[in-house]
Design an enzyme around this catalytic site. Structure first.
Site, PDB file in Angstrom:
ATOM      1  CG  ASP A 670     -32.078  24.584  64.816  1.00 38.05           C
ATOM      2  OD1 ASP A 670     -30.654  24.760  64.243  1.00 38.05           O
ATOM      3  OD2 ASP A 670     -32.909  23.797  63.863  1.00 38.05           O
ATOM      4  CG  HIS A 705     -29.927  21.249  63.945  1.00 35.62           C
ATOM      5  ND1 HIS A 705     -31.058  21.965  63.163  1.00 35.62           N
ATOM      6  CD2 HIS A 705     -29.474  20.299  62.893  1.00 35.62           C
ATOM      7  CE1 HIS A 705     -31.096  21.425  61.753  1.00 35.62           C
ATOM      8  NE2 HIS A 705     -30.222  20.298  61.649  1.00 35.62           N
TER       9      HIS A 705
END
Length: 734
Positions: A670, A705
């Site tokens: 992420d 993400h």
């Protein structure tokens, strides 16, 4: 008095067609069996040892310890070993949940239906995205006329495990060339490939290090894209600050690409995007230093030596180019219009002083698309879609009849493709997609001249939405503000305070939560769960004022709104403390982290996902400094520092407190909200929580993400999340 809007979702939209079996699941037998006792006994958890360092930062003469700073180093062996140890503990705990496999089976069944995007035309072909059901990534198909569809791009061939995804594609003016982006492991960094659309052969070498970028073609010669300089340190966490626009001519090396905008230090911008006007003459650049507010510049491509002309110079408001026609620019803007409006201006003299209102501001938030020489204005009425068609001069044509109460798909998200009511400027037909919490995304063809709609694609899913109801209530927050919330559940729900309830929120960045269908939410509903989504401040449901009421020194309003939503559900016997779970991701992960540390007695379970949890240092990673419009920064002022310190989840975990059963979820790739936020929060909870509830962290590998997550990983993730939630609530069986 609480106002309630109750609506039963249309049964007609949910009839089953196609290859999926028409047998409905026995939803009665799959509902949760709850117990009055606390959660089933689980093995004692031996958390991994997490070393405490000696780092102390000083802000305005205040010393703040940061003992887990070393977890920010995503390239260290020590961090890698910590991640492995935490995942081992988490998976060992989850393995004791007796019905986790059954939840995975339910998720697989509900996700296993054909999903097709709205079609769009480029050149001689009609293109669309389709996922047969359990494919990790949707496939791009095309067909010519009434011919058989053929595979155009299959992202499932990019990698064996589906972790390389298609992140967008853009066609040249005549449709003969296409540039498409790929993402590896969910990263925001993208590679770009150029392909001959007819022969499906690649042209030249791939472009690398592209980030936060659309691809906008200039005729059939090349395209504009945006990126940052390659970080000198970690690609995952190193700060990226100055965005730039480049022009790539097809067939040339990326090293020869021309810098077009943002390559000087005179006026730094963190987010820059370029768009070529419909007539191919003008280049319009949007430049921002934060996630709200932008400057706008224009360049006449017939006279590039003249440079850029400033259209709008303030950073307090937004302006988005809609189209260029006959030398006239059309923008959607919230300048002097918090709910947004549409304006026009001559490209030859585009300054704000010359803007003319075309669609004036109304009482409802506006989003706009264009096709066939018309505007399609979507108004958000208490988070519900209403669409009106207008001529380019602002003349009202008609309201578009929608099939029910819900949302019009405006962004082309999920499968890909384009949004609703979009297409060529001379098109006579367009498409829109409609959905709500129990109606899967359904595609309609719309005749632009007659206003008639025709059903094109109705998903054949095993979920029987006719058994569920959504009701919109308006509850009162701490300061007296009325906040809407949509609550979805089985029609025969008994309000006995024992219904497992998922309270989901976001509350930031002007993002609105409108009714959307999700197979994972459908699984929760089929298990007897209640799903509640409040439209709290910080979002965009009521325009700029609603957004600003949840930013910086008003951020506590967001948390208060979410707490009040939970209290409403408990007071009205939808659920109780024992059966309430808090969930949110990204900014919503911050929401959950703040609420669980402020009100640990509110809910039994907390599920912060990919959250922004260290509010003193968030702006030092990747493009995080761009979030300062919403959050402020710890360096901004002493007042802002103390406010952030007062709610920052990492800094407000206290010893001697019994926190909710918590499973933090994040991913090792992420690079939007770096996983160090979640790592440090987990370490604090494991060190300080004194109650019996588990404090776990689930760290997905080769993921980012959330965008482009393979279906197989989605099933695994939600089986773990729902299993952990129900087990913690004391649910005995499904």
């Amino acid at each position: 008095m609480v106002q309630i809007k109750r609506f039963i979702l249309p049964v007609a939209l949910l009839s089953l067609t196609g290859a999926i079996s028409a047998c409905q699941p026995d939803t009665t037998s799959s509902q949760t069996q709850t117990a009055d006792a606390s959660a089933p006994a689980a093995p004692a958890i031996n958390y991994p040892d997490t070393r405490k360092g000696e780092v102390v930062d000083t802000y305005f003469n205040v010393d703040v310890a940061d003992p887990y700073r070393w977890l920010e180093d995503d390239r260290s062996d020590e961090t890698a070993n910590w991640v492995k140890a935490q995942n081992k503990v988490t998976q060992s705990y989850l393995a004791n949940i007796p019905y986790r496999g059954k939840i995975a089976e339910k998720l697989s069944a509900l996700l296993n239906y054909e999903r097709v995007s709205a079609p769009f035309e480029k050149g001689d072909y009609t293109y669309f995205y389709k996922n047969d059901g359990l494919q990790n990534q949707a496939v791009v198909y095309r067909q010519k006329g009434d011919g058989e569809p053929e595979v155009f791009i299959d992202p499932n061939t990019f990698s064996d495990d589906g972790t390389v995804s298609l992140a967008g594609l853009s066609f040249s003016e005549d449709g003969s060339l296409v540039a498409y982006q790929t993402s590896t492991g969910g990263s925001d960094w993208r590679d770009v490939y150029v392909m001959n659309a007819e022969t499906k052969t690649l042209i030249g070498e791939k472009l690398v290090n592209v980030k936060f970028s659309d691809l906008s073609w200039y005729k059939n010669e090349g395209f504009y894209y945006s990126s940052y300089d390659k970080p000198k340190g970690s690609e995952l966490s190193e700060k990226t600050d100055q965005h730039k626009v480049y022009y790539h001519k097809v067939g040339t090396a990326q090293a020869d690409d021309q810098k077009v905008f943002g390559h000087t230090d005179e006026q730094k911008h963190r987010y820059v995007g370029a768009k070529v006007g419909d007539e191919g003459r003008y280049l319009i650049v949007s430049a921002a230093v934060s996630t709200s507010g932008n400057r706008v510049f224009i360049q006449d491509l017939q006279n590039p030596d003249a440079g850029f002309v400033t259209v709008k110079d303030d950073l307090e408001t937004d302006a988005e180019l809609l189209l260029v026609k006959d030398g006239t620019l059309y923008f959607k803007t919230n300048l002097n219009a918090p709910n947004s409006k549409v304006v026009s201006v001559a490209a030859s003299n585009p300054a704000v002083a010359n803007w003319v209102d075309v669609l004036p501001e109304t009482d409802h938030v506006l989003s706009v698309s264009t096709v066939g020489g018309y505007f399609f204005a979507e108004y958000m009425v208490d988070a519900i879609s209403q669409v009106k068609q207008y001529a380019l001069d602002g003349t009202f044509v008609r309201e578009v009849a929608l099939p029910g109460i819900g949302s019009v798909e405006s962004s082309g998200r999920d499968l890909g493709g384009i949004g609703s009511f979009t297409g060529a400027k001379d098109a006579t037909l367009t498409y829109f997609m409609f959905e709500n919490y129990s109606t899967p995304k359904t595609t309609y063809r719309y005749n632009i001249e007659s206003g008639e709609s025709e059903l094109v694609m109705k998903p054949a899913t095993t979920f029987d939405g006719s058994q569920y109801v959504s009701e919109q209530v308006f509850y009162t927050s701490k300061d007296g503000t009325k906040v809407p919330m949509i609550i979805t559940h089985r029609k025969d729900l008994e309000r006995n305070g024992k219904n497992p309830t998922m309270l989901y929120g976001y509350g930031g960045f002007n993002i609105s939560l409108t009714p959307r269908y999700s197979a994972t939410v459908a699984a929760w509903l089929e298990m007897g769960g209640v799903y509640a989504v409040p439209n709290i401040r910080g979002g965009g449901e009521y325009g700029k004022a609603w957004h600003k009421a949840g930013t910086q020194m008003q951020k506590q309003n967001v948390f208060d709104d979410f707490i009040a939503a939970g209290e409403y559900l408990i007071e009205n016997n939808y659920t109780s403390y024992q059966y309430l779970a808090l969930r949110g991701g990204s900014n919503g992960g911050l929401l959950v982290g703040a609420v669980m540390t402020q009100r640990p007695d509110l809910a039994k379970v907390a599920l912060p996902a990919v959250g922004v949890l260290d509010m003193l240092r968030y702006h030092t990673f990747t493009a995080g400094a761009g979030w300062a419009y919403d959050y402020g920064t710890s360096e901004q002022s002493e007042e802002m520092f103390r406010y952030l310190l007062g709610y920052s989840p990492v800094h407000n975990v206290k010893s001697g407190v019994d926190y909710p059963a918590t499973m933090i979820t994040t991913a090792d790739h992420d690079d939007r909200v770096v996983p160090a936020h979640s790592f440090k929060f987990a370490a604090e909870l494991q060190a300080k929580n004194t109650g019996p509830n588990p404090m776990l962290i689930r760290i997905e590998t080769d993921a980012g993400h959330g965008a482009g997550t393979p279906v197989s990983k989605t099933i695994e993730q939600y089986a773990d999340i729902y299993g952990f939630t129900l087990y913690s609530m004391g649910v005995e069986s499904l």
